[in-house]
Scaffold this active site. Structure first.
Site, PDB file in Angstrom:
ATOM      1  CE1 TYR A   1     -18.548 -29.435 -42.262  1.00  0.00           C
ATOM      2  CE2 TYR A   1     -17.099 -30.190 -40.498  1.00  0.00           C
ATOM      3  CZ  TYR A   1     -17.564 -29.174 -41.313  1.00  0.00           C
ATOM      4  OH  TYR A   1     -17.047 -27.906 -41.197  1.00  0.00           O
TER       5      TYR A   1
ATOM      6  CD  GLU B   1     -18.013 -26.502 -44.389  1.00  0.00           C
ATOM      7  OE1 GLU B   1     -18.142 -26.292 -43.171  1.00  0.00           O
ATOM      8  OE2 GLU B   1     -18.727 -25.958 -45.260  1.00  0.00           O
TER       9      GLU B   1
END
Length: 403
Positions: free
Chosen positions: A125, A213
């Site tokens: 992530y 993101e």
């Protein structure tokens, strides 16, 4: 301004950020053709169909009334066509959309990157956003990427790393290497990750993003580092520098009342309450919403008409508020500094006469520049409007109106 995944990936490619390739389509038969094209180009039998909406949690979300997920894998042209048919035109409900869901008008048919090879695959992530407390951009990343990242942040926050970037110097080489090291990468994957992070940060700054993101950030079996998914938000205040990006806006994904408010330069945010608010100034608007809460009501919106409000903009704001069927009362609270109270009063009168037959109680508090003239205008208009001098009095009238 939010972008769809396929739009964000196209922008990242301009900054040499490797991404999972895909083809956006809005028809099931086009999805079938997209699969065939991807198979010819990349040689993989599998492909992924992803619903394109402005919300996260698509992989766990379901099309309303079915068991169809918002992200699904197919291994043949027929299967991809069927999945696309199940998703397109359906309402996808995710943890972020809530029960209201989002209508899916387009899907992305993407290449399979989970192919086997000499090395293990891994999901990470990574995101970049502004840390307002420090006045610096911060890169947040974790070795635990994928659909359960929220649970990772909640249950094991020690697995979330942060790297702050000084605005004067930008991302330094040692910081990119530190990120790759903390992700436990080695060899070719380490080098590719350093390049990826560097180019991604350049994209974040160059595109004037407010949030970028990548989840998952993916290490393939042949040590490539790519963006499998991308969520990109652009800073609205910087869009004047990017007319090409502003053209990518999808207003069908936005609240219609907020879109309409934007046409009149009104600062409007729709909420779930029962009292409509029209105020000038963000601070006074927040205080007004607090008073509504204390009086037993719930704000139905945030509406700041600003310092340049006139009769036209006030009428527009009035109409937008009345479109909400949940509104049981409207509180207009204006402190005339830059904006004149008589202009606001005239806007209320014009809207009242234009719309006609308004059954919702209206409470008006006008103080400041030309407040006396405004009061006279309203009194002589014959409208069923209740006036107040103190904000507490206005809030009490609101409480009585919705009781």
């Amino acid at each position: 301004m939010n972008l769809h995944e396929y739009q964000a990936k196209e922008l990242l490619k301009k900054y040499n950020v490797p991404v999972q390739e895909g083809i956006p389509v809005d028809r099931a038969d086009a999805a079938e053709e997209a699969y065939k094209n991807l198979k010819v180009q990349y040689g993989n039998s599998f492909a992924v169909v992803k619903a394109q909406i402005h919300a996260g949690g698509r992989g766990k979300g379901k099309i309303r009334g079915t068991e169809q997920r918002g992200v699904a894998v197919g291994k043949s042209a027929e299967e991809i066509k069927q999945i696309a048919s199940n998703i397109l035109g359906g309402v996808l409900e995710t943890i972020q959309t809530g029960p209201a869901g989002k209508l899916v008008s387009k899907v992305l048919v993407a290449q399979d990157v989970y192919y086997p090879g000499p090395n293990p695959i891994k999901e990470f992530y990574l995101s970049i956003l502004l840390d307002r407390g420090r006045g610096q951009n911060v890169i947040m990343y974790s070795t635990e990427g994928g659909m359960d990242i929220e649970e990772v942040a909640h249950n094991t926050p020690e697995k979330i790393f942060k790297e702050w970037v000084h605005p004067g110097g930008g991302l330094q080489g040692f910081q990119a290497r530190k990120i790759a090291f903390n992700l436990q990468l080695k060899g070719e994957a380490f080098k590719n990750c350093v390049k990826f992070v560097t180019n991604l940060y350049n994209a974040y700054v160059g595109l004037d993003c407010s949030m970028l993101e990548i989840n998952p950030l993916f290490k393939t079996a042949d040590e490539k580092i790519i963006a499998v998914d991308c969520k990109m938000n652009l800073d609205d205040n910087a869009l004047m520098r990017h007319p090409d990006l502003e053209a990518m806006r999808d207003i069908s994904e936005e609240d219609p009342t907020e879109v309409e408010a934007g046409k009149y330069n009104l600062n409007f945010v729709k909420l779930d309450g029962n009292v409509g608010c029209m105020v000038n100034g963000a601070g006074l608007a927040m205080a007004t919403m607090d008073m509504i809460k204390l009086s037993g009501g719930e704000p139905a919106n945030f509406l700041d008409v600003g310092g340049t409000a006139n009769a036209t903009t006030v009428e527009a704001g009035f109409r937008i508020i009345l479109k909400d069927p949940k509104v049981k009362a409207i509180l207009i609270n204006i402190f005339g500094g830059i904006v004149r109270c008589d202009r606001v009063a005239q806007g209320v009168i014009d809207a009242y006469k234009s719309i006609g037959n308004i059954e919702v109680p209206i409470i008006v508090r006008l103080q400041g520049t030309n407040a006396d003239e405004a009061k006279k205008l309203i009194e002589e208009s014959g409208l069923k409007v209740q006036s107040a001098i103190l904000l507490s009095e206005a809030a009490a009238l609101v409480g009585k109106a919705i009781a």
